[in-house]
Design an enzyme around this catalytic site. Structure first.
Site, mmCIF file in Angstrom:
data_model
loop_
_atom_site.group_PDB
_atom_site.id
_atom_site.type_symbol
_atom_site.label_atom_id
_atom_site.label_comp_id
_atom_site.label_asym_id
_atom_site.label_seq_id
_atom_site.Cartn_x
_atom_site.Cartn_y
_atom_site.Cartn_z
ATOM 1 N N LEU A 253 41.277 48.278 44.814
ATOM 2 C CA LEU A 253 40.815 48.985 46.007
ATOM 3 C C LEU A 253 40.477 48.045 47.151
ATOM 4 O O LEU A 253 40.502 48.442 48.314
ATOM 5 C CB LEU A 253 39.582 49.832 45.671
ATOM 6 N N GLY A 254 40.152 46.808 46.823
ATOM 7 C CA GLY A 254 39.786 45.872 47.871
ATOM 8 C C GLY A 254 39.359 44.539 47.294
ATOM 9 O O GLY A 254 39.210 44.385 46.077
ATOM 10 N N GLN A 257 34.539 38.356 49.461
ATOM 11 C CA GLN A 257 34.281 36.932 49.288
ATOM 12 C C GLN A 257 33.936 36.582 47.852
ATOM 13 O O GLN A 257 34.183 35.470 47.409
ATOM 14 C CB GLN A 257 33.136 36.521 50.214
ATOM 15 N N VAL A 261 37.383 44.783 43.890
ATOM 16 C CA VAL A 261 36.930 46.113 43.471
ATOM 17 C C VAL A 261 38.141 46.906 43.003
ATOM 18 O O VAL A 261 39.161 46.959 43.693
ATOM 19 C CB VAL A 261 36.214 46.861 44.611
ATOM 20 N N ASP A 367 21.453 43.106 51.767
ATOM 21 C CA ASP A 367 22.808 42.991 52.329
ATOM 22 C C ASP A 367 23.303 44.370 52.768
ATOM 23 O O ASP A 367 24.378 44.813 52.383
ATOM 24 C CB ASP A 367 23.751 42.377 51.296
#
EC number: 2.7.10.2
Length: 512
Positions: A253-254, A257, A261, A367
């Site tokens: 999915l992605g 850094q 995922v 974050d």
């Protein structure tokens, strides 16, 4: 602490509609009607009228309360699971958190069943229009979700008066578009119910049938029950540190850094999201300590942490799957770019609600940004990766000035002194509002991290964006106060964003 605070406005006026003439407060998509009897003390509701299932504790075999009916079919995965069909009745033998041991009344087999797939017989929970444990705001979100139209409705328990119920209906107003109207369902001493005192009903089911035939004073006739997606079954009993081979990675999915995922499956049955961490990102021991805290944080607006794989690298983090991916990617997509400002404000309110929960639990995200918020099929936002930043060991991140550190989202005191608090999360939330209202643009456009640090030390703040309402920009500036203690609480931010479009002038809805 000197922080700006505000109580949530949970009062009866916001929860329902009486059928008498009364002033109305308009919002962009919702109409609230004041209840003229809200200052009168209501009689206690008899126990027989309490929300069925709330006191489901006794396990006397003779009690009818032990019988449940399946709302959805379930195919067992493990040898000790009990499979069942929709409508099948079972007797609950024991409760084990989200999994209950039960016996089928038809097959006589015993096994474990997911508790959110069943409801007690002869209760409202068996009705498709009854939504248990849903807030007024989430009822509005559900009714406005794709797939529903004018006339969609649901019954929910009142947030403010235990044992009382409200009817929420989707309507269409030529001036305001799709709106949600809430009607308070009142109880009679003899156990009956009514919305308008002109007509009463022995039970809520009869009331629904009546208003499905004619509007009879409601904004419109009730049509279809609000769409309710099949719930994901509870996570496996005691499955925390799971074998790597139990996870099948299906679709990437992605990538970020610190890892990738994936969409995957646990035991070839449960769809999950899998974050794979690059070797060296963090120690397994430090991660496990933080993860044990993270898994205790459970809220509708937080991504659920299911399990981990830490025996060897890469570490896997297993969470619930969110169909639309990150809020950042969604805002940049064709679908997301067409979302109008009221829905963008609603995204902000949902995130503030999740962060208000983290605030109450004395936890810190560290974050918070659009990349770490995920979006569901029905456009519900959930906060992800809370707490992970604390255990990252990458030098380019821990140096704070390093290339991997999210300078543009981080409060000055956290950048300069490593002082991370819930108030530094509030600063980040202000930046997140910028991301939302600009459909995913990088904050401080055209400036390097070093430029941003220098500018912030000189009092610079991003100017208002062209399509950003003044009121929303005022909220951003509150989040970016130099003094951390002067920044608002997330509880306050949630209340302001929830009621962002509430009009101050009253209007009237005529008695039928």
């Amino acid at each position: 602490m000197g922080c700006i605070k505000s109580k949530r406005k949970d009062n009866l006026n916001d929860d329902g509609v009486d059928m008498k003439t009364q002033p109305v407060r308009n919002t962009d998509r919702t109409i609230y009607v004041r209840d003229p009897t809200s200052n009168k003390q209501q009689r206690p509701v008899p126990e027989s009228q309490l929300l069925p299932g709330q006191r489901f504790q006794a396990k006397d075999p003779e009690e009818q309360g032990d019988i449940v009916v399946a709302l959805y079919p379930y195919d067992g995965i493990h040898p000790d699971d009990l499979s069942f069909k929709k409508g099948e009745k079972m007797k609950v033998l024991e409760e084990h958190g989200e999994w209950w041991k039960a016996k089928s009344l038809s097959s006589k087999r015993e096994g474990f069943i997911p508790s959110n797939y069943v409801a007690k017989v002869n209760t409202l929970e068996t009705e498709e229009w009854f939504f248990k444990d849903i807030t007024r705001k989430d009822a509005e979100r559900q009714l406005l979700a794709p797939g529903n139209s004018a006339g969609a409705f649901l019954i929910r328990e009142s947030e403010t008066l235990k044992g009382s119920f409200s009817l929420s209906v989707r309507d269409y107003d030529p001036m305001h578009g799709d709106v949600i109207k809430h009607y308070k369902i009142r109880s009679l001493d003899n156990g009956g119910y009514y919305i308008s005192p002109r007509i009463t009903f022995p039970c809520i089911s009869d009331m629904i049938k009546h208003y499905q035939k004619q509007s009879d004073g409601l904004c419109r006739r009730l049509e279809k029950a609000c769409i309710s997606p099949k719930p994901q079954k509870p996570w496996d009993k005691d499955a925390w540190e799971i074998p790597r081979e139990s996870i099948k990675l299906v679709k990437k999915l992605g990538a970020g850094q610190f890892g990738e995922v994936w969409m995957g499956y646990y035991n070839n049955s449960t769809k999950v999201a899998v974050k794979t961490l690059k070797p060296g990102t963090m120690s397994a021991q430090a991660f496990l300590e933080e993860a044990n805290l993270m898994k205790t944080l459970q809220h509708d607006k937080l991504v659920r942490l299911y399990a981990v794989v830490t025996k060897e690298e890469p570490i896997y983090i297993i969470t619930e799957f969110m169909a639309k991916g990150s809020l950042l990617d969604f805002l940049k997509s064709d679908e997301g770019s067409k979302v109008l400002l009221p829905k963008l404000i609603d995204f902000s309110a949902q995130i503030a609600e999740g962060m208000a929960y983290i605030e109450r639990k004395n936890y810190i995200h560290r974050d918070l940004r659009a990349a770490n918020v995920l979006v569901s099929e029905s456009l519900m936002c959930k906060i992800a990766d809370f707490g992970l930043a604390r255990v990252i060991e990458d030098n380019e991140y821990t140096a704070r000035e390093g290339a991997k550190f999210p300078i543009k989202w981080t409060a000055p005191e956290a950048i300069n002194f490593g002082c991370f608090t819930i108030k530094s999360d509030v600063w980040s939330f202000g930046i997140l509002l910028y991301e939302i209202v600009t459909y995913g643009k990088i904050p401080y456009p055209g400036r390097t991290n070093a430029d941003v640090m220098t500018a912030l030390s000189q009092g610079y703040r991003m100017p208002r964006m062209e399509n950003c309402p003044d009121e929303l920009y005022d909220i951003m500036k509150m989040c970016w106060k130099e003094s951390a203690e002067e920044r608002p609480t997330f509880d306050y931010l949630q209340s302001v964003l929830d009621d962002f479009y509430t009009a101050t002038e009253g209007q009237y809805q005529q008695q039928p």
